[in-house]
Scaffold this motif. Structure first.
Motif, PDB file in Angstrom:
ATOM      1  N   MET A   1     -51.555 -27.044  59.836  1.00  0.00           N
ATOM      2  CA  MET A   1     -49.558 -27.178  59.314  1.00  0.00           C
ATOM      3  C   MET A   1     -49.620 -26.779  57.852  1.00  0.00           C
ATOM      4  O   MET A   1     -50.240 -27.012  56.943  1.00  0.00           O
ATOM      5  N   LEU A   2     -48.324 -26.196  57.736  1.00  0.00           N
ATOM      6  CA  LEU A   2     -47.916 -25.351  56.023  1.00  0.00           C
ATOM      7  C   LEU A   2     -46.747 -26.427  55.791  1.00  0.00           C
ATOM      8  O   LEU A   2     -46.140 -26.201  56.429  1.00  0.00           O
ATOM      9  N   ASN A   3     -47.045 -25.959  54.635  1.00  0.00           N
ATOM     10  CA  ASN A   3     -45.956 -26.815  53.675  1.00  0.00           C
ATOM     11  C   ASN A   3     -45.976 -25.751  52.926  1.00  0.00           C
ATOM     12  O   ASN A   3     -46.607 -26.015  51.079  1.00  0.00           O
ATOM     13  N   ARG A   4     -45.429 -24.529  52.345  1.00  0.00           N
ATOM     14  CA  ARG A   4     -45.378 -23.822  51.045  1.00  0.00           C
ATOM     15  C   ARG A   4     -44.326 -23.473  50.160  1.00  0.00           C
ATOM     16  O   ARG A   4     -43.087 -22.676  51.218  1.00  0.00           O
ATOM     17  N   VAL A   5     -43.655 -23.427  49.613  1.00  0.00           N
ATOM     18  CA  VAL A   5     -42.175 -23.516  49.124  1.00  0.00           C
ATOM     19  C   VAL A   5     -42.631 -22.177  47.814  1.00  0.00           C
ATOM     20  O   VAL A   5     -43.879 -22.557  46.975  1.00  0.00           O
ATOM     21  N   VAL A   6     -42.187 -20.601  47.667  1.00  0.00           N
ATOM     22  CA  VAL A   6     -42.014 -19.686  46.450  1.00  0.00           C
ATOM     23  C   VAL A   6     -40.443 -19.255  45.988  1.00  0.00           C
ATOM     24  O   VAL A   6     -40.318 -18.665  47.287  1.00  0.00           O
ATOM     25  N   LEU A   7     -39.935 -19.391  45.181  1.00  0.00           N
ATOM     26  CA  LEU A   7     -39.330 -19.846  44.486  1.00  0.00           C
ATOM     27  C   LEU A   7     -38.880 -18.755  43.197  1.00  0.00           C
ATOM     28  O   LEU A   7     -39.853 -19.022  42.742  1.00  0.00           O
ATOM     29  N   VAL A   8     -38.072 -17.566  43.024  1.00  0.00           N
ATOM     30  CA  VAL A   8     -37.884 -17.633  42.002  1.00  0.00           C
ATOM     31  C   VAL A   8     -35.946 -17.641  41.359  1.00  0.00           C
ATOM     32  O   VAL A   8     -35.243 -17.437  42.488  1.00  0.00           O
ATOM     33  N   GLY A   9     -35.870 -18.169  40.059  1.00  0.00           N
ATOM     34  CA  GLY A   9     -34.020 -18.232  39.534  1.00  0.00           C
ATOM     35  C   GLY A   9     -34.290 -18.518  38.165  1.00  0.00           C
ATOM     36  O   GLY A   9     -35.961 -18.538  37.830  1.00  0.00           O
ATOM     37  N   ARG A  10     -33.528 -19.093  38.316  1.00  0.00           N
ATOM     38  CA  ARG A  10     -33.058 -19.436  36.647  1.00  0.00           C
ATOM     39  C   ARG A  10     -33.323 -21.040  37.049  1.00  0.00           C
ATOM     40  O   ARG A  10     -32.084 -21.687  37.303  1.00  0.00           O
ATOM     41  N   LEU A  11     -33.862 -21.848  35.245  1.00  0.00           N
ATOM     42  CA  LEU A  11     -32.949 -22.720  35.081  1.00  0.00           C
ATOM     43  C   LEU A  11     -32.075 -23.246  34.968  1.00  0.00           C
ATOM     44  O   LEU A  11     -31.388 -22.409  34.206  1.00  0.00           O
ATOM     45  N   THR A  12     -30.776 -24.637  35.370  1.00  0.00           N
ATOM     46  CA  THR A  12     -29.655 -24.553  35.267  1.00  0.00           C
ATOM     47  C   THR A  12     -29.506 -25.661  34.495  1.00  0.00           C
ATOM     48  O   THR A  12     -28.306 -25.687  33.623  1.00  0.00           O
ATOM     49  N   LYS A  13     -30.383 -26.294  33.628  1.00  0.00           N
ATOM     50  CA  LYS A  13     -30.232 -27.074  33.015  1.00  0.00           C
ATOM     51  C   LYS A  13     -32.257 -26.981  31.716  1.00  0.00           C
ATOM     52  O   LYS A  13     -32.991 -26.957  32.577  1.00  0.00           O
ATOM     53  N   ASP A  14     -32.228 -28.066  30.834  1.00  0.00           N
ATOM     54  CA  ASP A  14     -33.401 -27.605  29.625  1.00  0.00           C
ATOM     55  C   ASP A  14     -34.053 -28.310  30.892  1.00  0.00           C
ATOM     56  O   ASP A  14     -34.006 -29.912  31.093  1.00  0.00           O
ATOM     57  N   PRO A  15     -35.348 -27.922  30.873  1.00  0.00           N
ATOM     58  CA  PRO A  15     -36.112 -29.398  31.726  1.00  0.00           C
ATOM     59  C   PRO A  15     -36.623 -30.598  30.967  1.00  0.00           C
ATOM     60  O   PRO A  15     -36.391 -30.539  29.994  1.00  0.00           O
ATOM     61  N   ASP A  16     -36.158 -31.492  32.243  1.00  0.00           N
ATOM     62  CA  ASP A  16     -36.353 -33.174  31.901  1.00  0.00           C
ATOM     63  C   ASP A  16     -38.044 -33.689  31.477  1.00  0.00           C
ATOM     64  O   ASP A  16     -38.078 -34.279  32.825  1.00  0.00           O
ATOM     65  N   LEU A  17     -38.229 -33.598  29.889  1.00  0.00           N
ATOM     66  CA  LEU A  17     -40.166 -34.249  30.483  1.00  0.00           C
ATOM     67  C   LEU A  17     -39.636 -35.443  29.823  1.00  0.00           C
ATOM     68  O   LEU A  17     -39.291 -36.062  29.115  1.00  0.00           O
ATOM     69  N   ARG A  18     -40.508 -36.148  30.839  1.00  0.00           N
ATOM     70  CA  ARG A  18     -40.617 -37.629  30.594  1.00  0.00           C
ATOM     71  C   ARG A  18     -42.352 -37.704  31.095  1.00  0.00           C
ATOM     72  O   ARG A  18     -43.278 -36.899  31.093  1.00  0.00           O
ATOM     73  N   TYR A  19     -42.878 -39.404  30.150  1.00  0.00           N
ATOM     74  CA  TYR A  19     -43.905 -39.840  30.142  1.00  0.00           C
ATOM     75  C   TYR A  19     -44.304 -41.100  31.111  1.00  0.00           C
ATOM     76  O   TYR A  19     -43.496 -42.031  31.184  1.00  0.00           O
ATOM     77  N   THR A  20     -45.130 -40.971  32.072  1.00  0.00           N
ATOM     78  CA  THR A  20     -45.731 -42.000  32.617  1.00  0.00           C
ATOM     79  C   THR A  20     -46.068 -43.187  31.993  1.00  0.00           C
ATOM     80  O   THR A  20     -46.421 -43.059  30.759  1.00  0.00           O
ATOM     81  N   ALA A  21     -45.867 -44.261  32.382  1.00  0.00           N
ATOM     82  CA  ALA A  21     -47.343 -45.100  31.528  1.00  0.00           C
ATOM     83  C   ALA A  21     -48.244 -45.661  31.155  1.00  0.00           C
ATOM     84  O   ALA A  21     -48.507 -45.796  30.283  1.00  0.00           O
ATOM     85  N   SER A  22     -48.788 -44.328  31.998  1.00  0.00           N
ATOM     86  CA  SER A  22     -50.287 -43.920  31.755  1.00  0.00           C
ATOM     87  C   SER A  22     -50.788 -43.060  31.085  1.00  0.00           C
ATOM     88  O   SER A  22     -51.627 -42.514  30.900  1.00  0.00           O
ATOM     89  N   GLY A  23     -49.777 -42.010  30.728  1.00  0.00           N
ATOM     90  CA  GLY A  23     -49.242 -41.302  29.900  1.00  0.00           C
ATOM     91  C   GLY A  23     -49.351 -40.147  30.852  1.00  0.00           C
ATOM     92  O   GLY A  23     -49.714 -39.032  30.149  1.00  0.00           O
ATOM     93  N   VAL A  24     -48.795 -39.544  31.494  1.00  0.00           N
ATOM     94  CA  VAL A  24     -49.188 -38.563  32.220  1.00  0.00           C
ATOM     95  C   VAL A  24     -48.117 -37.594  32.395  1.00  0.00           C
ATOM     96  O   VAL A  24     -46.322 -38.541  32.391  1.00  0.00           O
ATOM     97  N   ALA A  25     -47.364 -36.694  32.246  1.00  0.00           N
ATOM     98  CA  ALA A  25     -46.134 -35.685  31.540  1.00  0.00           C
ATOM     99  C   ALA A  25     -46.175 -35.579  33.200  1.00  0.00           C
ATOM    100  O   ALA A  25     -46.331 -35.092  34.042  1.00  0.00           O
ATOM    101  N   VAL A  26     -44.754 -35.442  33.349  1.00  0.00           N
ATOM    102  CA  VAL A  26     -44.059 -35.497  34.429  1.00  0.00           C
ATOM    103  C   VAL A  26     -42.036 -34.684  34.447  1.00  0.00           C
ATOM    104  O   VAL A  26     -41.202 -34.942  33.447  1.00  0.00           O
ATOM    105  N   ALA A  27     -41.610 -33.496  34.607  1.00  0.00           N
ATOM    106  CA  ALA A  27     -40.661 -33.307  34.614  1.00  0.00           C
ATOM    107  C   ALA A  27     -40.062 -32.727  35.735  1.00  0.00           C
ATOM    108  O   ALA A  27     -40.567 -32.489  36.247  1.00  0.00           O
ATOM    109  N   ASN A  28     -38.462 -33.158  35.409  1.00  0.00           N
ATOM    110  CA  ASN A  28     -37.792 -32.750  36.554  1.00  0.00           C
ATOM    111  C   ASN A  28     -36.854 -31.318  36.206  1.00  0.00           C
ATOM    112  O   ASN A  28     -36.866 -31.304  34.884  1.00  0.00           O
ATOM    113  N   PHE A  29     -36.267 -30.072  37.355  1.00  0.00           N
ATOM    114  CA  PHE A  29     -35.611 -29.749  36.543  1.00  0.00           C
ATOM    115  C   PHE A  29     -35.391 -28.701  37.936  1.00  0.00           C
ATOM    116  O   PHE A  29     -35.677 -29.199  39.223  1.00  0.00           O
ATOM    117  N   THR A  30     -34.007 -28.507  38.270  1.00  0.00           N
ATOM    118  CA  THR A  30     -33.537 -27.397  38.872  1.00  0.00           C
ATOM    119  C   THR A  30     -33.428 -26.098  38.441  1.00  0.00           C
ATOM    120  O   THR A  30     -32.966 -25.599  37.452  1.00  0.00           O
TER     121      THR A  30
END
Length: 166
Positions: A1-30
């Motif tokens: 099975m295949l689950n692959r996505v390739v996108l090219v585009g522009r960020l709609t806002k600045d990425p939202d960078l956060r850290y989990t309780a264990s210190g792992v970085a995660v960023a949400n963006f559109t």
């Protein structure tokens, strides 16, 4: 099975960078991706695709890219569900980015400023010049094209298989 996505585009806002309780970085963006066709009114529409990226890629994205920056995303579609504050089940579909490419330098997106004309995928920098400078820039571009036979004219180049190094 295949689950692959390739996108090219522009960020709609600045990425939202956060850290989990264990210190792992995660960023949400559109990412805004233009559709390859026009609607009945002749206007181009865009899709706004929610993405998430983890660890070092998340930190790099947040540190070097901002609203309007063009990026490439390679990843997979991921769905999840959780119970919302109102007690209803919420379903989320997003792209889990595994690799992100910065498709323009940090300064390039800053120099675009507040242009509302949108991005045209032409690397000719003369395109965004004011009208009074266009003729001068076109003349310079024509002179450069005469000097460099492989400049980006957009025309196909006729090369035989014997000329290829592989």
């Amino acid at each position: 099975m295949l689950n692959r996505v390739v996108l090219v585009g522009r960020l709609t806002k600045d990425p939202d960078l956060r850290y989990t309780a264990s210190g792992v970085a995660v960023a949400n963006f559109t990412v805004a991706c233009n559709r390859p066709f026009s609607n009945q009114q002749g206007e181009r529409e865009a899709d706004f695709i929610n993405c998430v990226v983890w660890r070092r890629n998340a930190e790099n994205l947040a540190n070097y890219m901002k609203k309007g920056s063009m990026i490439g995303v390679d990843g997979r579609v991921q769905t999840r569900r959780f119970e919302g504050q109102d007690g209803k089940t919420v379903f989320v579909t997003e792209i889990l980015a595994e690799n992100i490419q910065f498709l323009e330098s940090k300064g390039t997106s800053q120099n675009r400023g507040g242009e509302s004309s949108g991005f045209q995928p032409n690397r000719n920098q003369n395109q965004f010049q004011p009208n009074q400078n266009q003729n001068q820039n076109q003349n310079q571009s024509q002179n450069q094209n005469q000097e460099d036979p492989f400049s980006s004219s957009g025309d196909p180049i006729d090369i035989s298989d014997d000329d290829l190094p592989f």
